[in-house]
Design a protein around this motif. Structure first.
Motif, PDB file in Angstrom:
ATOM      1  N   PRO A   1       5.714   2.089  -1.685  1.00 16.17           N
ATOM      2  CA  PRO A   1       4.690   1.083  -1.361  1.00 16.17           C
ATOM      3  C   PRO A   1       5.215   0.145  -0.269  1.00 16.17           C
ATOM      4  O   PRO A   1       6.358  -0.325  -0.348  1.00 16.17           O
ATOM      5  N   VAL A   2       4.402  -0.128   0.749  1.00 14.52           N
ATOM      6  CA  VAL A   2       4.855  -0.926   1.897  1.00 14.52           C
ATOM      7  C   VAL A   2       3.827  -2.004   2.211  1.00 14.52           C
ATOM      8  O   VAL A   2       2.649  -1.883   1.847  1.00 14.52           O
ATOM      9  N   PRO A   3       4.228  -3.054   2.908  1.00 12.13           N
ATOM     10  CA  PRO A   3       3.266  -4.072   3.349  1.00 12.13           C
ATOM     11  C   PRO A   3       2.239  -3.465   4.283  1.00 12.13           C
ATOM     12  O   PRO A   3       2.431  -2.387   4.858  1.00 12.13           O
TER      13      PRO A   3
ATOM     14  N   TYR B   1       0.844  -1.187   0.000  1.00 16.58           N
ATOM     15  CA  TYR B   1       0.000   0.000   0.000  1.00 16.58           C
ATOM     16  C   TYR B   1       0.885   1.245   0.000  1.00 16.58           C
ATOM     17  O   TYR B   1       1.752   1.420   0.864  1.00 16.58           O
ATOM     18  N   GLN B   2       0.669   2.121  -0.989  1.00 15.16           N
ATOM     19  CA  GLN B   2       1.417   3.382  -1.029  1.00 15.16           C
ATOM     20  C   GLN B   2       0.488   4.494  -0.547  1.00 15.16           C
ATOM     21  O   GLN B   2      -0.577   4.712  -1.131  1.00 15.16           O
ATOM     22  N   PRO B   3       0.898   5.198   0.474  1.00 15.48           N
ATOM     23  CA  PRO B   3       0.038   6.248   1.051  1.00 15.48           C
ATOM     24  C   PRO B   3      -0.235   7.375   0.057  1.00 15.48           C
ATOM     25  O   PRO B   3       0.614   7.736  -0.754  1.00 15.48           O
TER      26      PRO B   3
ATOM     27  N   SER C   1      -4.854   5.173   0.303  1.00 16.37           N
ATOM     28  CA  SER C   1      -3.733   4.404  -0.238  1.00 16.37           C
ATOM     29  C   SER C   1      -4.090   3.856  -1.615  1.00 16.37           C
ATOM     30  O   SER C   1      -5.272   3.803  -1.992  1.00 16.37           O
ATOM     31  N   GLU C   2      -3.065   3.461  -2.328  1.00 20.43           N
ATOM     32  CA  GLU C   2      -3.246   2.716  -3.578  1.00 20.43           C
ATOM     33  C   GLU C   2      -2.721   1.310  -3.353  1.00 20.43           C
ATOM     34  O   GLU C   2      -1.588   1.123  -2.902  1.00 20.43           O
ATOM     35  N   ALA C   3      -3.589   0.321  -3.613  1.00 21.25           N
ATOM     36  CA  ALA C   3      -3.204  -1.079  -3.419  1.00 21.25           C
ATOM     37  C   ALA C   3      -2.419  -1.551  -4.635  1.00 21.25           C
ATOM     38  O   ALA C   3      -2.887  -1.459  -5.770  1.00 21.25           O
ATOM     39  N   LEU C   4      -1.210  -2.068  -4.396  1.00 25.88           N
ATOM     40  CA  LEU C   4      -0.317  -2.502  -5.463  1.00 25.88           C
ATOM     41  C   LEU C   4       0.103  -3.947  -5.223  1.00 25.88           C
ATOM     42  O   LEU C   4       0.558  -4.292  -4.132  1.00 25.88           O
ATOM     43  N   ILE C   5      -0.044  -4.787  -6.228  1.00 21.77           N
ATOM     44  CA  ILE C   5       0.214  -6.219  -6.073  1.00 21.77           C
ATOM     45  C   ILE C   5       1.702  -6.524  -6.207  1.00 21.77           C
ATOM     46  O   ILE C   5       2.428  -5.875  -6.961  1.00 21.77           O
TER      47      ILE C   5
ATOM     48  N   VAL D   1      -9.274   3.652  -0.404  1.00 21.07           N
ATOM     49  CA  VAL D   1      -8.320   2.764  -1.052  1.00 21.07           C
ATOM     50  C   VAL D   1      -8.582   2.793  -2.550  1.00 21.07           C
ATOM     51  O   VAL D   1      -9.736   2.794  -2.998  1.00 21.07           O
ATOM     52  N   ALA D   2      -7.497   2.896  -3.315  1.00 18.41           N
ATOM     53  CA  ALA D   2      -7.595   2.915  -4.778  1.00 18.41           C
ATOM     54  C   ALA D   2      -7.099   1.584  -5.348  1.00 18.41           C
ATOM     55  O   ALA D   2      -6.062   1.070  -4.934  1.00 18.41           O
TER      56      ALA D   2
END
Length: 823
Positions: A804-806, A584-586, A598-602, A655-656
């Motif tokens: 982006p962080v856990p 998740y990147q704030p 946040s933006e959720a990134l896989i 959340v995006a």
């Protein structure tokens, strides 16, 4: 008695009547005259009674003889005609011929008819087998040509279907074939189809009754074979439907004639002649004369009438006296074959029409005494064969050779190259912007583009080269007799130059480029499949290298291809093995400095390779369609996690989630979003769906409808990477997005490059005028932050605040209340 066999039925009946009536009366009169002189009246009466008794017995005996001799054979012939009409006649059956009167002649003719029908069936079967290689059809054929899928639904019908049944092709496609068949004929048709699919028969011919749109019944002769794909897998059936209603009606007329024959047997010969004269084909007979030459003894039918070859005009004439030289020679050769005990057939042309002749023998006392033949007009069938052949070997859009013909040419070129130790090259070409043209301007424009590309390629390749269309936007070129790689390079550059000139559609210029892969024989493959596979790999390397270029195949490409296959196999198992995680990147509110979402990134945690970045596997997931289940997993997981943070007290945290093109194109996309929201019990007003500009440019009306539904649900729409695509202000108004995300490429030089500065300011001013929130991606410096703050940017996202962080680390930032002012 032998002479009686040659007397007509009429004379025989007269003779029998004379014997049973006049002669007995004469004898009786003489007897009475002689006896009345000597006997009394009572004795005369006794004589009369005796005479009447004897006369009655003679009449009964004669009636039995007539019934057995004449009426029974007529009844037997009528019975066989009834069987012939119903299609139950065993064509091996023959009538006994034991007299030379009308009954005998009628029996002999009927036997000849059965032999002709036998020969016709054999000839038709042979003719049908000659068409097994033709799989496709064209609309100008008079017969209905069809294809069905494995479920029995029409997937192709030519225009003859409308002419025969009254139903249009459009309203009939995707319907089961048995919906148009009379209910009493459906079951036997399905049983034959099962036998065909089980391999018990190679094809079947059947006559069914079809119901037209007007409710009328039509008799249809069906010919069905299995439909195969290029790998010989059964994918359905194909065949023809021929309207034989007129022929059935003709058979019914014959049946009525047979009934009439039962009542008036002596007129049957004339009835038969009239029937033969009305047959659409031509029936003729020949015999060998004393000089050993063949001469006509009968010629009847509509075809004969058309050419003036009726019996009255040609009886006793030789073939070369009636026909042109070429046809006469063919007929004489065929007759010689028949007299040797063989059936024969040939084709001839007359007045621009083609006819098919089948001949068989009439045998008496184990010797061929005469030849009977039928002639059928097969002009339309010949035309159909030519057109079907073209369909089998040529692309119907560009009229270029297709893969089948291209493979034949390549195989032929390889065989020659192996003999004279020469080389050849395969050029694999793929259009780079074809999908954009197809989706934006429509399929008709896409087809027109393919036609224009084909025309340019044919003009700009060497004469000895051979160009074809594989399908879609792919073309192949065979270049034989090459001396060196430099020669191929020249040709490849010429092909690329073809696309330097723009294509004009709707008065606008469109620049289309091509990616080209090249393989050579014998270096890169020894057969067609190997050369095509390696050229295809080289073409994909050209696309990876920026498109609009050509690449030669190398062994390295093969290694990369295997690695790609390995990754695809692993990717298919990654969800089930829980190898994916979300980072998740704030996103930070510039005014408050606090985390707003946040933006959720896989990320993919591969058991052997470790963390695999999205740019390495997402394109593969898009290509294989795996992005759909992966995207659903991302959305569900992100909502579940964000809900935990909301429940922990961060009530307005958004959340995006990124949405791919393939996800957006699903027909049930809205249903999937609704189901996930319902399952996670998530507030849709705290969800942002990020879509790219490329999605908006495809099927705009549908996209507007989908986005409006999402907005009605409360979901926010974020336009990602804005400024890098095709989107104009008018599109933004149409789609009514909530958020614009300025791409990192503009933010990188925002304080150093005047152009990027101007673009960024323009985007933010436009967004403010449309009441859109602006999010700047890729913010990495304080100078960038200050500039964006001064331009009233709403939120920033980038490494300046956090990578982006856990989820654990993101939660820690929430708990600690991390603020941008403390960075």
């Amino acid at each position: 008695m032998k002479r009686l066999k040659h007397i007509s039925i009429t004379k025989k009946l007269a003779l029998y009547l004379l014997m049973t009536s006049f002669l007995p009366l004469l004898l009786f009169g003489v007897l009475i005259l002689n006896r009345t002189k000597y006997i009394g009246q009572s004795e005369v009466n006794n004589v009369i009674y005796a005479f009447l008794s004897i006369s009655f017995l003679l009449i009964m005996l004669l009636t039995s003889i007539i019934t057995r001799k004449y009426l029974y054979p007529v009844k037997q012939i009528t019975k066989y005609f009834e069987k012939l009409k119903n299609g139950t006649m065993d064509l091996d059956t023959r009538l006994n011929v034991d007299s030379k009167d009308e009954i005998g002649q009628l029996s002999k003719w009927f036997n000849t008819l059965l032999e002709s029908l036998q020969l016709r069936d054999k000839s038709e079967e042979a003719l049908l087998k000659s068409r097994d290689n033709y799989r496709k059809v064209i609309n100008s054929v008079q017969e209905v040509i069809f294809k069905t899928d494995l479920d029995g639904k029409w997937i192709f019908l030519n225009n003859a279907w409308n002419e025969v049944t009254g139903f249009s092709v459009a309203e009939s496609l995707n319907k089961y074939y048995w919906e148009f068949i009379h209910k009493d004929d459906i079951e036997k048709n399905k049983l034959l189809l099962v036998s065909l699919f089980n391999g018990e028969i190679d094809y079947y011919r059947e006559t069914n009754r079809y119901i037209t749109k007007e409710g009328e019944l039509k008799w249809i002769e069906i010919y069905v074979v299995l439909l195969m794909d290029d790998d010989d897998n059964v994918i359905g059936t194909s065949g023809t439907l021929m309207d034989i209603t007129e022929m059935v009606n003709l058979q019914n007329q014959l049946s009525r004639k047979a009934d009439y024959l039962y009542e008036v047997a002596k007129e049957s010969k004339n009835d038969f002649k009239r029937t033969i004269q009305n047959i659409q084909n031509m029936v003729f007979k020949l015999k060998r004369n004393e000089d050993g030459h063949f001469e006509f003894t009968l010629v009847e039918g509509k075809i004969a009438e058309k050419f003036g070859l009726v019996t009255e005009n040609v009886y006793g004439k030789k073939p070369d006296e009636v026909l042109d030289k070429s046809t006469a020679i063919k007929l004489i050769i065929a007759c010689e074959e028949v007299f040797k005990g063989k059936d024969s057939s040939f084709e001839f042309e007359r007045e621009k029409e083609t006819f098919y002749v089948t001949l068989s023998s009439i045998i008496e006392n184990e010797e061929v005494v005469e030849i009977v033949a039928t002639t059928t007009n097969i002009t339309e069938l010949k035309k159909a064969e030519i057109k079907i052949s073209k369909m089998a070997y040529y692309d119907n859009v560009t009229e270029l050779p297709n893969r089948v013909l291209f493979k034949e040419r390549v195989d032929f070129a390889i065989s020659h190259a192996s003999i004279d130790n020469s080389s050849l090259a395969i050029v694999y070409l793929d259009l780079d912007q074809f999908k954009f043209i197809n989706d934006t301007l429509g399929h008709s424009s896409g087809d027109e583009l393919l036609k224009r590309v084909a025309k340019r390629l044919k003009v700009n390749i060497p004469k000895e080269a051979f160009v074809s269309r594989m399908g879609g936007d792919e073309f192949n070129i065979l270049i034989p007799f090459i001396d060196n790689q430099k020669e191929i390079t020249y040709i490849a550059n010429d092909v690329l130059d073809v696309f330097q000139v723009p294509f004009i559609f709707e008065n606008k210029e469109y620049f289309i480029t091509a990616s080209i892969g090249i393989s050579t024989y014998p270096l890169d493959g020894q057969d067609f499949e190997s050369l095509m596979k390696n050229a295809d790999m080289a073409m994909y390397r050209a696309k990876e290298n920026g498109r609009n270029n050509y690449q030669f195949y190398t062994n390295t490409l093969n290694i990369v291809a295997h690695e790609r296959l390995d990754m695809e196999r692993s990717l298919r198992k990654a969800i089930d093995k829980n190898e994916f995680v979300l980072f998740y990147q704030p996103k930070v509110d510039i005014k408050t400095g606090k985390i707003s979402g946040s933006e959720a990134l896989i990320r993919w945690i591969h058991p052997k390779e470790g963390i695999i970045a999205p740019f390495k596997f997402i394109p593969l997931a898009e290509e294989t369609g795996l992005i759909v289940p992966i995207g659903e997993w991302v959305l569900k997981t992100a909502l579940e996690q964000n809900k935990k943070w909301i429940n922990a007290g961060y009530a307005d945290l958004t959340v995006a989630v990124n949405i791919s093109v393939k996800q957006f194109q699903q027909n049930n996309f809205i249903d999937i979003i609704e189901d996930i929201l319902k399952e996670t019990e998530y507030n849709p007003e705290l969800l942002e769906l990020e879509i790219t500009e490329s999605i908006l440019m495809q099927d705009t009306n549908r996209n507007i409808e989908i986005l409006n539904k999402l907005k009605k649900m409360g979901i926010k729409i974020s336009l990602d990477d804005f400024g890098t695509g095709y989107t104009s202000l008018s599109y933004i108004r149409k789609f009514a997005a909530n958020i614009l995300k300025i791409d990192k490429i503009f933010i990188d030089e925002i304080t150093n490059n005047e152009t990027d500065t101007a673009i960024t300011i323009a985007i933010m001013n436009m967004a403010n005028s449309l009441n859109l929130k602006v999010v700047a991606e890729g913010v990495e410096t304080k100078e960038q932050l200050n500039f964006l703050r001064n331009q009233n940017c709403n939120e920033i996202q980038g490494y300046y605040f956090s990578r982006p962080v856990p989820s654990i680390e993101f939660e820690k930032m929430l708990i600690e209340g991390k603020n941008i002012s403390s960075v």
